[in-house]
Scaffold this motif. Structure first.
Motif, PDB file in Angstrom:
ATOM      1  N   SER A  32       0.845  -1.195   0.000  1.00  0.00           N
ATOM      2  CA  SER A  32       0.000   0.000   0.000  1.00  0.00           C
ATOM      3  C   SER A  32       0.876   1.238   0.000  1.00  0.00           C
ATOM      4  O   SER A  32       1.693   1.424   0.915  1.00  0.00           O
ATOM      5  CB  SER A  32      -0.919   0.018   1.227  1.00  0.00           C
ATOM      6  OG  SER A  32      -1.817  -1.065   1.203  1.00  0.00           O
ATOM      7  N   ASN A  33       0.715   2.057  -1.017  1.00  0.00           N
ATOM      8  CA  ASN A  33       1.402   3.342  -1.093  1.00  0.00           C
ATOM      9  C   ASN A  33       0.414   4.436  -0.710  1.00  0.00           C
ATOM     10  O   ASN A  33      -0.633   4.582  -1.338  1.00  0.00           O
ATOM     11  CB  ASN A  33       1.932   3.592  -2.507  1.00  0.00           C
ATOM     12  CG  ASN A  33       3.032   2.626  -2.890  1.00  0.00           C
ATOM     13  OD1 ASN A  33       3.981   2.411  -2.131  1.00  0.00           O
ATOM     14  ND2 ASN A  33       2.934   2.031  -4.060  1.00  0.00           N
ATOM     15  N   LEU A  34       0.753   5.183   0.324  1.00  0.00           N
ATOM     16  CA  LEU A  34      -0.143   6.228   0.818  1.00  0.00           C
ATOM     17  C   LEU A  34       0.507   7.595   0.704  1.00  0.00           C
ATOM     18  O   LEU A  34       1.698   7.760   1.003  1.00  0.00           O
ATOM     19  CB  LEU A  34      -0.513   5.981   2.276  1.00  0.00           C
ATOM     20  CG  LEU A  34      -1.275   4.700   2.603  1.00  0.00           C
ATOM     21  CD1 LEU A  34      -0.306   3.642   3.134  1.00  0.00           C
ATOM     22  CD2 LEU A  34      -2.378   4.961   3.609  1.00  0.00           C
ATOM     23  N   VAL A  35      -0.279   8.559   0.255  1.00  0.00           N
ATOM     24  CA  VAL A  35       0.111   9.967   0.276  1.00  0.00           C
ATOM     25  C   VAL A  35      -0.805  10.654   1.280  1.00  0.00           C
ATOM     26  O   VAL A  35      -2.032  10.576   1.160  1.00  0.00           O
ATOM     27  CB  VAL A  35      -0.013  10.623  -1.104  1.00  0.00           C
ATOM     28  CG1 VAL A  35       0.452  12.076  -1.040  1.00  0.00           C
ATOM     29  CG2 VAL A  35       0.791   9.855  -2.146  1.00  0.00           C
ATOM     30  N   LEU A  36      -0.207  11.298   2.274  1.00  0.00           N
ATOM     31  CA  LEU A  36      -0.961  11.912   3.361  1.00  0.00           C
ATOM     32  C   LEU A  36      -0.760  13.413   3.359  1.00  0.00           C
ATOM     33  O   LEU A  36       0.370  13.895   3.207  1.00  0.00           O
ATOM     34  CB  LEU A  36      -0.507  11.348   4.710  1.00  0.00           C
ATOM     35  CG  LEU A  36      -0.397   9.828   4.836  1.00  0.00           C
ATOM     36  CD1 LEU A  36       0.232   9.458   6.167  1.00  0.00           C
ATOM     37  CD2 LEU A  36      -1.758   9.175   4.685  1.00  0.00           C
ATOM     38  N   PHE A  37      -1.826  14.147   3.515  1.00  0.00           N
ATOM     39  CA  PHE A  37      -1.772  15.603   3.675  1.00  0.00           C
ATOM     40  C   PHE A  37      -2.470  15.945   4.990  1.00  0.00           C
ATOM     41  O   PHE A  37      -3.616  15.541   5.216  1.00  0.00           O
ATOM     42  CB  PHE A  37      -2.484  16.312   2.522  1.00  0.00           C
ATOM     43  CG  PHE A  37      -1.866  16.076   1.174  1.00  0.00           C
ATOM     44  CD1 PHE A  37      -0.854  16.898   0.704  1.00  0.00           C
ATOM     45  CD2 PHE A  37      -2.297  15.022   0.378  1.00  0.00           C
ATOM     46  CE1 PHE A  37      -0.291  16.680  -0.542  1.00  0.00           C
ATOM     47  CE2 PHE A  37      -1.739  14.794  -0.862  1.00  0.00           C
ATOM     48  CZ  PHE A  37      -0.726  15.630  -1.331  1.00  0.00           C
ATOM     49  N   ARG A  38      -1.762  16.685   5.867  1.00  0.00           N
ATOM     50  CA  ARG A  38      -2.331  17.070   7.162  1.00  0.00           C
ATOM     51  C   ARG A  38      -2.198  18.568   7.374  1.00  0.00           C
ATOM     52  O   ARG A  38      -1.178  19.179   7.036  1.00  0.00           O
ATOM     53  CB  ARG A  38      -1.624  16.347   8.302  1.00  0.00           C
ATOM     54  CG  ARG A  38      -1.840  14.853   8.352  1.00  0.00           C
ATOM     55  CD  ARG A  38      -1.244  14.273   9.611  1.00  0.00           C
ATOM     56  NE  ARG A  38      -1.978  14.703  10.803  1.00  0.00           N
ATOM     57  CZ  ARG A  38      -1.554  14.520  12.044  1.00  0.00           C
ATOM     58  NH1 ARG A  38      -0.393  13.927  12.264  1.00  0.00           N
ATOM     59  NH2 ARG A  38      -2.274  14.926  13.073  1.00  0.00           N
ATOM     60  N   LEU A  39      -3.249  19.143   7.927  1.00  0.00           N
ATOM     61  CA  LEU A  39      -3.236  20.562   8.265  1.00  0.00           C
ATOM     62  C   LEU A  39      -2.697  20.703   9.687  1.00  0.00           C
ATOM     63  O   LEU A  39      -3.364  20.326  10.659  1.00  0.00           O
ATOM     64  CB  LEU A  39      -4.645  21.140   8.169  1.00  0.00           C
ATOM     65  CG  LEU A  39      -4.786  22.649   8.367  1.00  0.00           C
ATOM     66  CD1 LEU A  39      -3.993  23.406   7.302  1.00  0.00           C
ATOM     67  CD2 LEU A  39      -6.257  23.054   8.341  1.00  0.00           C
ATOM     68  N   ILE A  40      -1.469  21.211   9.808  1.00  0.00           N
ATOM     69  CA  ILE A  40      -0.805  21.331  11.102  1.00  0.00           C
ATOM     70  C   ILE A  40      -0.374  22.778  11.289  1.00  0.00           C
ATOM     71  O   ILE A  40       0.374  23.327  10.471  1.00  0.00           O
ATOM     72  CB  ILE A  40       0.416  20.392  11.188  1.00  0.00           C
ATOM     73  CG1 ILE A  40      -0.023  18.930  10.990  1.00  0.00           C
ATOM     74  CG2 ILE A  40       1.133  20.572  12.520  1.00  0.00           C
ATOM     75  CD1 ILE A  40       1.119  17.945  10.965  1.00  0.00           C
TER      76      ILE A  40
END
Length: 248
Positions: free
Chosen positions: A179-187
């Protein structure tokens, strides 16, 4: 164990996981097969404990529960969720604990992230060494049918605080899911991106049973969580229940 060898991929993924509902299901399984056989205030190790939801439920039931996980971020949340419990930062493949536990449990298909049979045997050996005589061991693992054989699956999810894109595939020869995951988080008002690759191994019941016997486990029972135990949407998730012999 060094920081370089510890399995810590879930540091980046911890914010996605909430295991309370699945932990409630796990408690029902444990009550059916294990907890009824344990003395009061037994000491239980939750191996690959994540954010500590199962540890919390066990402690509510009156058990002394300790959690162990390779993700420092997961354990930070676990210590906040269950501040009176003990949590250990370590790797299931390498941990060494004395034989003080009446039972060791591991849920959420955690051992599938151990992608070689040799290392899985090491996990079982470490568990065996941490159990008291006649101690119980329970865990679950996915069968091959639960992985996307011969196809690639893409999915995405979005909230106000994060977005994820996942692409998963399965190699039937190697029995490895990727599983290849791209994560975007508002920090702190800024979007931050991270990429994570997660591998899982689909072990056969014969492989797992042989590995358990090799390190000394006996009375091995295997149940399909969906077909045998009636847990919805869990066909192909196998539940293993076994014991450490008194003279091991």
């Amino acid at each position: 164990m060094s920081l370089e060898t510890r399995y810590s991929q879930f540091d980046a993924l911890a914010f996605l996981y909430s295991g309370l509902e699945s932990s409630k299901v796990c408690m029902m399984v444990l009550e059916k097969f294990i907890l009824q056989h344990l003395p009061n205030e037994s000491h239980i190790l939750d191996l690959c404990c994540g954010r500590g939801e199962l540890v919390q439920l066990l402690r509510i039931k009156g058990y002394r529960a300790t959690g162990l996980d390779g993700s420092e971020v997961m354990l930070h949340d676990a210590r906040e969720n269950v501040p009176d419990a003990e949590f250990i930062l370590d790797d299931a493949r390498f941990f060494k604990l004395p034989p003080i536990f009446h039972a060791v449990v591991s849920t959420e298909n955690s051992f599938s992230y151990v992608t070689s049979l040799e290392e899985l045997i090491s996990v079982f050996h470490n568990v065996h060494a941490a159990l008291q005589s006649n101690g119980w061991f329970a865990f679950d693992l996915n069968q091959e049918e639960r992985y996307p054989i011969d196809e690639e699956i893409s999915s995405s999810s979005f909230t106000d605080d994060y977005a994820t894109i996942e692409c998963s595939s399965y190699d039937p020869e190697e029995k490895i899911s990727k599983s290849n995951l791209v994560l975007f988080r508002l920090i702190n008002g800024e979007w931050q991106r991270s990429n994570v690759t997660v591998l899982q191994k689909a072990y056969s019941t014969a492989e797992v049973q042989s590995a358990l016997k090799k390190v000394g486990f006996t009375e091995i029972s295997i149940y399909d969580a969906g077909r045998n135990l009636g847990i919805p949407k869990m066909d192909g998730r196998m539940v293993y229940i076994c014991r450490k012999l008194i003279d091991s």
